[in-house]
Design a protein around this motif. Sequence first.
Motif, PDB file in Angstrom:
ATOM      1  N   TRP A 182       0.829  -1.205   0.000  1.00 24.06           N
ATOM      2  CA  TRP A 182       0.000   0.000   0.000  1.00 24.06           C
ATOM      3  C   TRP A 182       0.864   1.257   0.000  1.00 24.06           C
ATOM      4  N   GLN A 183       1.909   1.279   0.810  1.00 24.73           N
ATOM      5  CA  GLN A 183       2.780   2.462   0.877  1.00 24.73           C
ATOM      6  C   GLN A 183       3.418   2.748  -0.469  1.00 24.73           C
ATOM      7  N   ASP A 184       3.715   1.714  -1.224  1.00 24.66           N
ATOM      8  CA  ASP A 184       4.319   1.892  -2.542  1.00 24.66           C
ATOM      9  C   ASP A 184       3.266   2.253  -3.598  1.00 24.66           C
ATOM     10  N   ALA A 185       2.206   1.462  -3.669  1.00 27.17           N
ATOM     11  CA  ALA A 185       1.221   1.627  -4.746  1.00 27.17           C
ATOM     12  C   ALA A 185       0.315   2.836  -4.572  1.00 27.17           C
ATOM     13  N   TYR A 186       0.070   3.253  -3.320  1.00 26.52           N
ATOM     14  CA  TYR A 186      -0.897   4.306  -3.083  1.00 26.52           C
ATOM     15  C   TYR A 186      -0.288   5.611  -2.583  1.00 26.52           C
ATOM     16  N   ALA A 187       1.020   5.753  -2.692  1.00 25.46           N
ATOM     17  CA  ALA A 187       1.693   6.958  -2.186  1.00 25.46           C
ATOM     18  C   ALA A 187       1.126   8.234  -2.810  1.00 25.46           C
ATOM     19  N   ALA A 188       0.745   8.175  -4.065  1.00 30.20           N
ATOM     20  CA  ALA A 188       0.208   9.360  -4.734  1.00 30.20           C
ATOM     21  C   ALA A 188      -1.307   9.499  -4.558  1.00 30.20           C
ATOM     22  N   LEU A 189      -1.950   8.488  -3.978  1.00 35.52           N
ATOM     23  CA  LEU A 189      -3.405   8.490  -3.898  1.00 35.52           C
ATOM     24  C   LEU A 189      -3.958   8.673  -2.486  1.00 35.52           C
ATOM     25  N   ALA A 243     -15.712 -10.306  -8.378  1.00 37.64           N
ATOM     26  CA  ALA A 243     -15.805  -8.858  -8.276  1.00 37.64           C
ATOM     27  C   ALA A 243     -14.627  -8.368  -7.446  1.00 37.64           C
ATOM     28  N   LEU A 244     -14.297  -7.117  -7.634  1.00 35.01           N
ATOM     29  CA  LEU A 244     -13.250  -6.467  -6.851  1.00 35.01           C
ATOM     30  C   LEU A 244     -13.445  -4.975  -6.959  1.00 35.01           C
ATOM     31  N   ARG A 245     -12.710  -4.244  -6.124  1.00 32.61           N
ATOM     32  CA  ARG A 245     -12.726  -2.778  -6.177  1.00 32.61           C
ATOM     33  C   ARG A 245     -11.288  -2.296  -6.283  1.00 32.61           C
ATOM     34  N   VAL A 246     -11.119  -1.227  -7.047  1.00 33.82           N
ATOM     35  CA  VAL A 246      -9.818  -0.587  -7.224  1.00 33.82           C
ATOM     36  C   VAL A 246      -9.985   0.883  -6.862  1.00 33.82           C
ATOM     37  N   ILE A 247      -9.053   1.425  -6.111  1.00 34.76           N
ATOM     38  CA  ILE A 247      -9.100   2.849  -5.796  1.00 34.76           C
ATOM     39  C   ILE A 247      -8.893   3.638  -7.086  1.00 34.76           C
ATOM     40  N   GLU A 248      -9.801   4.578  -7.319  1.00 38.26           N
ATOM     41  CA  GLU A 248      -9.722   5.408  -8.519  1.00 38.26           C
ATOM     42  C   GLU A 248      -8.355   6.085  -8.588  1.00 38.26           C
ATOM     43  N   GLY A 249      -7.754   6.043  -9.749  1.00 34.15           N
ATOM     44  CA  GLY A 249      -6.433   6.626  -9.945  1.00 34.15           C
ATOM     45  C   GLY A 249      -5.327   5.591  -9.944  1.00 34.15           C
ATOM     46  N   ASN A 250      -5.629   4.354  -9.552  1.00 33.19           N
ATOM     47  CA  ASN A 250      -4.626   3.299  -9.560  1.00 33.19           C
ATOM     48  C   ASN A 250      -4.589   2.672 -10.953  1.00 33.19           C
ATOM     49  N   ALA A 251      -3.956   3.389 -11.872  1.00 33.21           N
ATOM     50  CA  ALA A 251      -3.946   2.996 -13.284  1.00 33.21           C
ATOM     51  C   ALA A 251      -3.259   1.651 -13.496  1.00 33.21           C
ATOM     52  N   GLY A 252      -2.206   1.371 -12.758  1.00 35.77           N
ATOM     53  CA  GLY A 252      -1.502   0.095 -12.911  1.00 35.77           C
ATOM     54  C   GLY A 252      -2.393  -1.086 -12.572  1.00 35.77           C
ATOM     55  N   ALA A 253      -3.140  -0.978 -11.479  1.00 36.32           N
ATOM     56  CA  ALA A 253      -4.054  -2.050 -11.097  1.00 36.32           C
ATOM     57  C   ALA A 253      -5.163  -2.208 -12.137  1.00 36.32           C
ATOM     58  N   MET A 254      -5.685  -1.095 -12.634  1.00 35.80           N
ATOM     59  CA  MET A 254      -6.737  -1.174 -13.648  1.00 35.80           C
ATOM     60  C   MET A 254      -6.234  -1.899 -14.895  1.00 35.80           C
ATOM     61  N   THR A 303     -18.234   5.047  -3.445  1.00 34.71           N
ATOM     62  CA  THR A 303     -17.437   5.770  -2.464  1.00 34.71           C
ATOM     63  C   THR A 303     -17.046   4.781  -1.371  1.00 34.71           C
ATOM     64  N   GLY A 304     -15.930   5.052  -0.733  1.00 35.32           N
ATOM     65  CA  GLY A 304     -15.457   4.192   0.339  1.00 35.32           C
ATOM     66  C   GLY A 304     -14.521   4.980   1.224  1.00 35.32           C
ATOM     67  N   GLU A 305     -13.801   4.273   2.085  1.00 37.08           N
ATOM     68  CA  GLU A 305     -12.838   4.939   2.945  1.00 37.08           C
ATOM     69  C   GLU A 305     -11.710   3.978   3.290  1.00 37.08           C
ATOM     70  N   VAL A 306     -10.556   4.557   3.489  1.00 39.80           N
ATOM     71  CA  VAL A 306      -9.377   3.833   3.941  1.00 39.80           C
ATOM     72  C   VAL A 306      -8.893   4.549   5.196  1.00 39.80           C
ATOM     73  N   ALA A 307      -8.988   3.870   6.330  1.00 39.18           N
ATOM     74  CA  ALA A 307      -8.574   4.444   7.617  1.00 39.18           C
ATOM     75  C   ALA A 307      -9.175   5.828   7.843  1.00 39.18           C
ATOM     76  N   GLY A 308     -10.454   5.968   7.509  1.00 36.71           N
ATOM     77  CA  GLY A 308     -11.147   7.227   7.724  1.00 36.71           C
ATOM     78  C   GLY A 308     -10.984   8.238   6.603  1.00 36.71           C
ATOM     79  N   HIS A 309     -10.156   7.946   5.624  1.00 33.67           N
ATOM     80  CA  HIS A 309      -9.943   8.854   4.496  1.00 33.67           C
ATOM     81  C   HIS A 309     -10.880   8.446   3.349  1.00 33.67           C
ATOM     82  N   PRO A 310     -11.709   9.371   2.866  1.00 35.82           N
ATOM     83  CA  PRO A 310     -12.631   9.020   1.784  1.00 35.82           C
ATOM     84  C   PRO A 310     -11.885   8.738   0.480  1.00 35.82           C
ATOM     85  N   VAL A 311     -12.376   7.736  -0.259  1.00 37.94           N
ATOM     86  CA  VAL A 311     -11.804   7.384  -1.558  1.00 37.94           C
ATOM     87  C   VAL A 311     -12.929   7.086  -2.537  1.00 37.94           C
ATOM     88  N   ARG A 312     -12.614   7.238  -3.806  1.00 34.97           N
ATOM     89  CA  ARG A 312     -13.508   6.812  -4.884  1.00 34.97           C
ATOM     90  C   ARG A 312     -13.015   5.445  -5.333  1.00 34.97           C
TER      91      ARG A 312
END
Length: 167
Positions: A22-29, A116-127, A142-151
């Motif tokens: 997560w720290q690597d893949a989502y650093a920008a998100l 089925a699965l969900r991908v955080i919007e903006g994670n182009a590599g995973a898509m 809509t969802g959340e990661v540790a209280g932070h809202p995400v698409r």
Amino acid sequence: MRIRPAGPEDAPAVAALLAASWQDAYAALLPAAVLDRMAERILPEWQALLAAPPGIVLLAEKDGEPLGVAAIWLRGEEAYLDSLHVAPGGRGGGLGRHLLAAAMREAIAAGARRAALRVIEGNAGAMRFYERLGARPVAEETGEVAGHPVRLLRLHVDDLEALAAAG
């Protein structure tokens, strides 16, 4: 390399692997504050999940070192891919595809007919990864990661046999 079922004793390794991924893949998100304490936040969750998994959890390792994890929760005929993570240094070599295929074979054997699965919007590599394997976006959520809202983008896979053969 060996792929095996993860057990309760693997919770610390799984949490550390997930946090590093997560720290690597989502650093920008996601904010750094969310990612910095990810391992300690998710360890209790994974201790509980691995004590009584609601599906399939596979761990890939080499010489005892965890390289990747796949977790699929079984919901009737649906295999919900909760987690597919490869250690940051091991991406791009096919391990994620192999792990996913192995987990899908087990899900099919357990009665799954779709995924089925969900991908955080903006994670182009995973898509790109999931679309190459036959996933298609079907909804935005809509969802959340540790209280932070995400698409989130919800994806479906109808051809599980092809997905299971991809590894």
